[in-house]
Motif scaffolding. Structure first.
Motif, mmCIF file in Angstrom:
data_model
loop_
_atom_site.group_PDB
_atom_site.id
_atom_site.type_symbol
_atom_site.label_atom_id
_atom_site.label_comp_id
_atom_site.label_asym_id
_atom_site.label_seq_id
_atom_site.Cartn_x
_atom_site.Cartn_y
_atom_site.Cartn_z
ATOM 1 N N LYS A 350 0.977 -1.390 0.134
ATOM 2 C CA LYS A 350 -0.241 -0.279 -0.020
ATOM 3 C C LYS A 350 0.714 1.230 -0.007
ATOM 4 O O LYS A 350 1.936 1.032 0.381
ATOM 5 C CB LYS A 350 -0.886 -0.245 1.136
ATOM 6 C CG LYS A 350 -1.940 -1.097 1.512
ATOM 7 C CD LYS A 350 -2.787 -0.960 2.499
ATOM 8 C CE LYS A 350 -3.574 -2.342 2.719
ATOM 9 N NZ LYS A 350 -3.917 -2.641 1.428
ATOM 10 N N PRO A 351 0.272 2.020 -0.390
ATOM 11 C CA PRO A 351 1.235 4.326 -0.529
ATOM 12 C C PRO A 351 1.430 4.329 1.096
ATOM 13 O O PRO A 351 0.163 5.470 1.177
ATOM 14 C CB PRO A 351 0.275 4.620 -1.409
ATOM 15 C CG PRO A 351 -1.129 3.983 -1.418
ATOM 16 C CD PRO A 351 -1.148 2.193 -0.851
ATOM 17 N N VAL A 352 1.641 3.812 1.523
ATOM 18 C CA VAL A 352 1.855 3.930 3.111
ATOM 19 C C VAL A 352 2.837 5.915 3.393
ATOM 20 O O VAL A 352 3.665 5.978 2.972
ATOM 21 C CB VAL A 352 2.468 2.756 4.354
ATOM 22 C CG1 VAL A 352 2.573 3.786 5.533
ATOM 23 C CG2 VAL A 352 1.920 2.013 3.898
ATOM 24 N N LEU A 353 2.453 6.835 3.569
ATOM 25 C CA LEU A 353 3.403 7.961 3.813
ATOM 26 C C LEU A 353 4.090 7.619 4.240
ATOM 27 O O LEU A 353 3.524 7.450 5.924
ATOM 28 C CB LEU A 353 1.872 9.172 4.467
ATOM 29 C CG LEU A 353 2.741 10.139 4.737
ATOM 30 C CD1 LEU A 353 2.997 10.594 3.422
ATOM 31 C CD2 LEU A 353 1.317 11.592 5.725
ATOM 32 N N GLY A 354 5.442 7.866 4.528
ATOM 33 C CA GLY A 354 6.072 7.689 5.573
ATOM 34 C C GLY A 354 6.522 8.875 5.962
ATOM 35 O O GLY A 354 6.459 10.230 5.893
ATOM 36 N N ALA A 355 7.503 9.003 7.194
ATOM 37 C CA ALA A 355 8.851 10.192 7.252
ATOM 38 C C ALA A 355 10.337 10.388 7.569
ATOM 39 O O ALA A 355 11.013 9.453 8.383
ATOM 40 C CB ALA A 355 8.208 10.556 8.561
ATOM 41 N N HIS A 356 10.297 10.927 6.031
ATOM 42 C CA HIS A 356 12.115 10.151 5.320
ATOM 43 C C HIS A 356 12.585 10.789 4.790
ATOM 44 O O HIS A 356 14.260 11.725 5.175
ATOM 45 C CB HIS A 356 12.357 8.383 4.855
ATOM 46 C CG HIS A 356 11.254 8.738 3.856
ATOM 47 N ND1 HIS A 356 11.079 9.084 2.693
ATOM 48 C CD2 HIS A 356 9.885 8.281 3.319
ATOM 49 C CE1 HIS A 356 10.120 8.912 0.678
ATOM 50 N NE2 HIS A 356 8.714 8.434 2.061
ATOM 51 N N THR A 357 11.633 11.944 3.876
ATOM 52 C CA THR A 357 12.395 12.710 2.381
ATOM 53 C C THR A 357 11.871 14.104 3.196
ATOM 54 O O THR A 357 10.286 14.486 2.465
ATOM 55 C CB THR A 357 12.300 12.540 1.504
ATOM 56 O OG1 THR A 357 13.084 11.159 1.557
ATOM 57 C CG2 THR A 357 13.236 13.613 0.436
ATOM 58 N N LEU A 358 12.112 14.848 3.477
ATOM 59 C CA LEU A 358 11.206 16.578 4.089
ATOM 60 C C LEU A 358 11.061 17.100 2.931
ATOM 61 O O LEU A 358 11.635 17.800 1.716
ATOM 62 C CB LEU A 358 11.699 16.920 5.311
ATOM 63 C CG LEU A 358 11.564 18.316 5.211
ATOM 64 C CD1 LEU A 358 9.939 18.375 6.610
ATOM 65 C CD2 LEU A 358 12.951 19.287 5.980
#
Length: 459
Positions: A350-358
């Motif tokens: 699934k297209p999970v929203l991450g926190a990796h590339t501000l």
């Protein structure tokens, strides 16, 4: 904190399993100098019985710093006994503030009198975060943080933080040289899941899953059983058939076979021992996946692949408990042996929203290779795993790994918010933000990853 594996298995980027390999058990604590502060009392078990723990120790001005005020040029902690830990980092109150200076630690191996040399902690971690003005960014829980550093089983620590130069500009904080509220975070990843054999072994059933564990497993239920420690690999034919079925059958796809790489084996969150009770309960999604950003974790290369579960649990706890994020920041992680791990919860397909590339978390996925690859060359197995994972994940959304795409910036130091940016479908973190991540050596291998991923897709 025994080593484990669930399968046979600057700005520098910040936000590795094989057969089980046990580390030596800690014996009696080594004697330490009388001047060394005593270890804090053992932490009582929490009501939830959450495995792992975090010691958060406030830093203080060091004797060499004769300045006054809350934000002296040099803060730290002298050598002291502490409860066992394996990963360190430094956090501070304001996530918009940056630590302009150096952070160095040295640690004592558990049960010994042996202290390490001074090790540098990557201070520039601002670009690993949720996008500006998003719900995750605005919780009020987020802190500024260095990258985490894996040091292995330790029970003694010393740290020093030194300001590089006096900050200018923001008059509200111009009186200090270091960010306010500096704290040393010492993370114990907790005990390992029961040792298991290779990927072909049928996972042991674990009764009594928590509600949170069931939710994390249910989003992968189409790919593996609820109690699976790993999602099995598929052949290219099987992967294509599965994607066509999900789209409604070959007739919907115009009889054309999709461009997608074979699904690789992916160790689940259960496989690496994630405690689902510490993350945000709900999952967050974006619309699609148009690009994959490659990172290194900047946590050092001093780990064995058998310890990857411990490394992941430590970073996970550091992201959530110390940095205030909703979950593990990256969508996927890869160890130096090429094993692939599920990262942020929500479903690997699934297209999970991450926190990796501000600035570019929307409509992208983040892949972190565990380690630091500024001067060290990434193992071939890790680069191959990037290509295999990207070929599958991008193929689910019709993206060509060797091509380019456009993403709208959510705001950063390279592109203003709202800018429509042309990027490689497989990009390094530095392509979206002025950072050294994913390290010079790993970044140099992205061309190989792109061409290999395209070949895996059948292009």
């Amino acid at each position: 904190m025994r080593g484990f594996l669930a399968s046979s298995i600057g700005v520098t980027c910040a936000a590795a399993l094989a057969l089980p390999l046990a580390l030596p058990a800690s014996g009696a604590r080594a004697a330490t100098p009388a001047a060394s502060p005593a270890a804090p009392p053992a932490a009582p078990p929490t009501a939830e019985g959450i495995p792992g723990s975090t010691q958060s120790l406030p830093l203080a001005p060091l004797a060499s710093d004769r300045s006054s005020g809350p934000n002296e040029r040099e803060q730290g902690l002298t050598r002291r006994d502490v409860r066992p830990f394996a990963l360190v980092g430094v956090v501070w109150d304001d996530p918009s503030d940056e630590l302009h200076g150096t952070v160095q630690v040295r640690t004592r191996a558990s049960g010994t009198a042996t202290w390490s040399d001074w090790q540098s902690v990557e201070t520039h971690n601002h670009e690993h975060a949720a996008d500006p003005e998003t719900l995750e960014r605005g919780t009020g829980k987020v802190r500024g943080a260095t990258a985490p550093l894996w040091v292995g089983n330790s029970d003694g620590v010393e740290v020093r933080v030194r300001a590089e130069y006096e900050r200018r500009g923001d008059q509200a904080r111009a009186g200090g040289l270091l960010p306010e509220g500096l704290r040393l975070e010492l993370v114990d990843p907790g005990d390992e899941p029961p040792p298991r054999g290779g990927q072909t072994e049928v996972p042991r059933l674990t009764p009594g899953m928590t509600v949170e564990s069931e939710a994390a497993a249910a989003v992968n239920a189409d790919l593996a059983p609820m109690d699976a420690f790993a999602i099995p690999e598929l052949t290219k034919q099987q992967t294509e058939d599965e994607l066509l079925a999900a789209r409604g059958g070959p007739e919907v796809a115009g009889q054309a076979r999709p461009y997608i790489g074979p699904r690789p084996s992916i160790i689940t969150r259960k496989g690496w021992g994630a405690d689902e009770r510490i993350r945000e309960k709900n999952f967050a999604y974006t619309q699609t996946v148009k690009a994959a950003f490659v990172h290194h974790s900047a946590s050092g290369n001093n780990y064995r692949c058998s310890q990857a579960g411990s490394v992941l649990r430590s970073i996970y706890r550091y992201h959530v408990k110390s940095s205030g994020w909703r979950d593990f920041g990256y969508n996927f992680a890869i160890d130096k042996c090429g094993n692939i791990y599920e990262g942020r919860a929500g479903g690997v397909a699934k297209p999970v929203l991450g926190a990796h590339t501000l600035g570019f978390n929307a409509n992208s996925t983040g892949i972190a290779v565990l380690g630091t690859y500024s001067s060290a060359k990434p193992p071939k197995a890790a680069v191959t795993a990037i290509a295999k994972l990207a070929a599958w994940k991008l193929g689910l959304h019709g993206a060509d790994p060797s091509g380019t795409t456009h993403l709208k910036s959510g705001g950063g130091n390279l592109y203003k918010k709202g800018t429509n940016v042309r990027l490689q479908v497989i990009s390094g973190h530095r392509d979206g933000y002025a950072t050294e991540c994913p390290g010079r050596q790993l970044y140099a291998k992205l061309g190989t990853a792109r061409s290999s991923a395209a070949r895996y897709q059948g292009r």
